[in-house]
Design a protein around this motif. Structure first.
Motif, mmCIF file in Angstrom:
data_model
loop_
_atom_site.group_PDB
_atom_site.id
_atom_site.type_symbol
_atom_site.label_atom_id
_atom_site.label_comp_id
_atom_site.label_asym_id
_atom_site.label_seq_id
_atom_site.Cartn_x
_atom_site.Cartn_y
_atom_site.Cartn_z
ATOM 1 N N GLU A 66 0.839 -1.205 0.000
ATOM 2 C CA GLU A 66 0.000 0.000 0.000
ATOM 3 C C GLU A 66 0.873 1.254 0.000
ATOM 4 O OE1 GLU A 66 -3.682 1.998 2.588
ATOM 5 O OE2 GLU A 66 -2.879 0.025 3.130
ATOM 6 N N TYR A 67 1.939 1.220 0.786
ATOM 7 C CA TYR A 67 2.853 2.365 0.828
ATOM 8 C C TYR A 67 3.477 2.600 -0.548
ATOM 9 C CZ TYR A 67 6.390 5.634 2.470
ATOM 10 O OH TYR A 67 7.154 6.760 2.648
ATOM 11 N N ALA A 115 1.320 4.231 -3.069
ATOM 12 C CA ALA A 115 1.011 5.639 -2.824
ATOM 13 C C ALA A 115 2.109 6.578 -3.302
ATOM 14 C CB ALA A 115 0.753 5.857 -1.333
ATOM 15 N N LYS A 157 4.185 11.832 4.889
ATOM 16 C CA LYS A 157 2.726 11.956 4.864
ATOM 17 C C LYS A 157 2.054 10.634 4.491
ATOM 18 C CE LYS A 157 -1.070 14.801 3.129
ATOM 19 N NZ LYS A 157 -1.967 13.662 2.884
ATOM 20 N N ILE A 158 2.646 9.912 3.555
ATOM 21 C CA ILE A 158 2.081 8.609 3.183
ATOM 22 C C ILE A 158 2.021 7.705 4.404
ATOM 23 C CG2 ILE A 158 2.484 6.505 1.837
ATOM 24 C CD1 ILE A 158 3.724 8.325 -0.348
ATOM 25 N N PHE A 173 1.959 8.674 7.541
ATOM 26 C CA PHE A 173 0.980 9.228 8.479
ATOM 27 C C PHE A 173 -0.439 8.818 8.100
ATOM 28 C CE2 PHE A 173 -2.064 12.552 9.587
ATOM 29 C CZ PHE A 173 -1.872 12.671 10.955
ATOM 30 N N ASP A 174 -0.752 8.919 6.816
ATOM 31 C CA ASP A 174 -2.107 8.603 6.352
ATOM 32 C C ASP A 174 -2.449 7.125 6.554
ATOM 33 O OD1 ASP A 174 -2.432 11.233 5.637
ATOM 34 O OD2 ASP A 174 -2.071 10.913 3.491
ATOM 35 N N ILE A 175 -1.493 6.240 6.232
ATOM 36 C CA ILE A 175 -1.768 4.799 6.408
ATOM 37 C C ILE A 175 -1.877 4.455 7.884
ATOM 38 C CG2 ILE A 175 -0.863 2.472 6.026
ATOM 39 C CD1 ILE A 175 0.434 3.513 3.453
ATOM 40 N N ASN A 176 -1.001 5.027 8.702
ATOM 41 C CA ASN A 176 -1.080 4.788 10.144
ATOM 42 C C ASN A 176 -2.421 5.244 10.719
ATOM 43 O OD1 ASN A 176 1.414 3.577 10.510
ATOM 44 N ND2 ASN A 176 2.477 5.487 10.980
ATOM 45 N N LYS A 177 -2.881 6.399 10.220
ATOM 46 C CA LYS A 177 -4.159 6.933 10.696
ATOM 47 C C LYS A 177 -5.300 5.977 10.342
ATOM 48 C CE LYS A 177 -7.055 11.081 10.540
ATOM 49 N NZ LYS A 177 -7.220 12.445 9.947
ATOM 50 N N LYS A 178 -5.263 5.457 9.115
ATOM 51 C CA LYS A 178 -6.303 4.528 8.681
ATOM 52 C C LYS A 178 -6.275 3.239 9.499
ATOM 53 C CE LYS A 178 -5.886 2.080 4.937
ATOM 54 N NZ LYS A 178 -5.790 1.638 3.524
ATOM 55 N N GLU A 190 -5.119 3.016 12.454
ATOM 56 C CA GLU A 190 -5.182 3.364 13.881
ATOM 57 C C GLU A 190 -4.021 2.721 14.639
ATOM 58 O OE1 GLU A 190 -9.075 2.247 15.227
ATOM 59 O OE2 GLU A 190 -10.044 3.960 14.256
#
Length: 414
Positions: free
Chosen positions: A245-246, A249, A301-302, A304-309, A311
């Motif tokens: 996924e990373y 992106a 940022k990539i 950060f966004d995946i980590n946020k998704k 959780e």
């Protein structure tokens, strides 16, 4: 002017010594075998008559050709590196010499059907009728940067043998570990004592470069969780899938194989992983500093966004700057580039002034206070089995060094 047979013999003697560096060893040099060439060069520099020849504890070799003028001119330097790239093996190099190249494909290895294609590598066409040195297809050649070493040593030998050619004080240095980004780290600029220098580390004949990438490395550590796949629902975290996924992106068109000129890129060059943990290694490159900074931000940022998704904090990104664009340091002293351009024109070479899609020791040295543009060494297809160098290009590069030494004496005559 420069003896073809001698320069060929010298080059062959260097490339048959394995000096591959190791990116995973912090020592200087990163491989003990670099000492083998360093010690040979130390002996050779003494034999041709240079002074202050010193091989230090970190495998840097410095030497001096004293001035034969009765007035002062700037001290100039010439630099090349002794190591070869770890991207492809440099052990047991078996050079092949192709006289009077006919412009057709070159069979590097008949048994393994390895062909240096004159259509795929169409730069070959410009060297028809010349003498080409290639590999046997099983190793790199090492023209990067043993062609540069050959040219510097040959130029110094020529100036020693021809004292009627006037020149100021010249300093030379051969560095270890350039290919793993450390060639300038322990370079003592003050001891070197030059007003400016040139790396002989470019590619095709005529290249003259004073711009290079801003460069950083990015290491992406991705943590997963392994459980029995038969009972994995809601429990397993597959780091390999997160890595995928990373990777997806990262902009797919901003990679080395789809960019050129001033265009920067993200380059994924190593992947190691399993369900429990995956590590991605990228290099980030751009000539424009602001865009370079945005590229580094995007990598974070990539994650950060995946980590946020997810959780979670499964992805950790470590970015390290490697070197910066030397243009900022060379532009205020552009006369050092102008001198080379004049010399090339004087001896019938068309200057090819363009940005380096990479870096040299010169980029780091420029930021250490030694402005250091890059001049062609003559080789092509570095870091792989299809590497080659025309002997005539090495001769011309040697003539450029001699010409620079002469040009400085007239530019700064009191």
């Amino acid at each position: 002017m420069i003896d073809k047979k001698n320069i060929t013999k010298r080059f062959i003697s260097y490339v048959t010594i394995d000096t591959e560096s190791n990116p995973n060893n912090p020592d200087f040099p990163s491989t003990e075998k670099q000492w083998n060439l360093a010690k040979l060069l130390e002996k050779e520099l003494i034999e041709i008559g240079l002074e202050d020849v010193e091989l230090d504890e970190n495998c840097y070799i410095m030497a001096t050709l004293p001035s034969n003028l009765d007035y002062d001119v700037p001290i100039i330097g010439f630099i090349s590196h002794i190591d070869t790239s770890p991207d492809f093996t440099g052990a047991n190099v078996k050079p092949q010499i192709i006289e009077n190249y006919d412009g057709k494909d070159i069979v590097l290895n008949k048994e393994q059907n390895i062909i240096l294609s004159s259509t795929y590598f169409d730069d070959l066409q410009q060297y028809k009728g010349q003498t080409i040195i290639t590999t046997d297809g099983t190793t790199l050649l090492g023209a990067d940067d043993k062609a540069g070493i050959t040219e510097i040593v040959s130029a110094m030998e020529y100036l020693v043998k021809h004292p009627e050619i006037k020149h100021g004080k010249i300093r030379i240095c051969f560095t270890p570990d350039e290919e793993v980004g450390k060639g300038a780290h322990l370079f003592d600029v003050e001891k070197f004592g030059a007003d400016w220098a040139y790396t002989m580390d470019g590619s095709q004949i005529g290249e003259l470069e004073y711009e290079n990438f801003n460069a950083a490395s990015a290491k992406i550590n991705i943590k997963g969780k392994i459980v029995h796949p038969g009972y994995a629902k809601g429990k397993m975290i597959n780091s390999l899938l997160i890595a995928n996924e990373y990777i997806a992106a990262v902009p797919a068109d901003e990679v080395p194989e789809k960019t050129e000129g001033y265009e920067g890129f993200f380059h994924l060059h190593d992947v190691k992983g399993d369900v429990e943990e995956t590590v991605l290694e990228y290099i980030i490159r751009d000539h424009d500093f602001d865009i370079f900074e945005k590229r580094k931000y995007l990598m974070q940022k990539i994650a950060f966004d995946i980590n946020k998704k997810l959780e979670s904090d499964a992805i950790q990104v470590t970015i390290k700057n490697q070197y910066f664009n030397m243009k900022e340091k060379v532009t205020p002293v552009m006369h050092i580039v102008d001198i080379v351009e004049e010399v090339m024109n004087d001896i019938g070479i068309t200057p090819l002034i363009k940005p380096i899609r990479g870096g040299t020791d010169g980029s780091q040295l420029s930021y250490k206070g030694l402005p250091c543009p890059n001049i062609f060494a003559g080789g092509h297809n570095f870091h792989g089995r299809f590497e080659y160098v025309p002997v005539e290009s090495m001769i011309k590069a040697t003539e450029v060094i001699v010409g620079i030494a002469q040009k400085v004496t007239t530019k700064y005559k009191q």
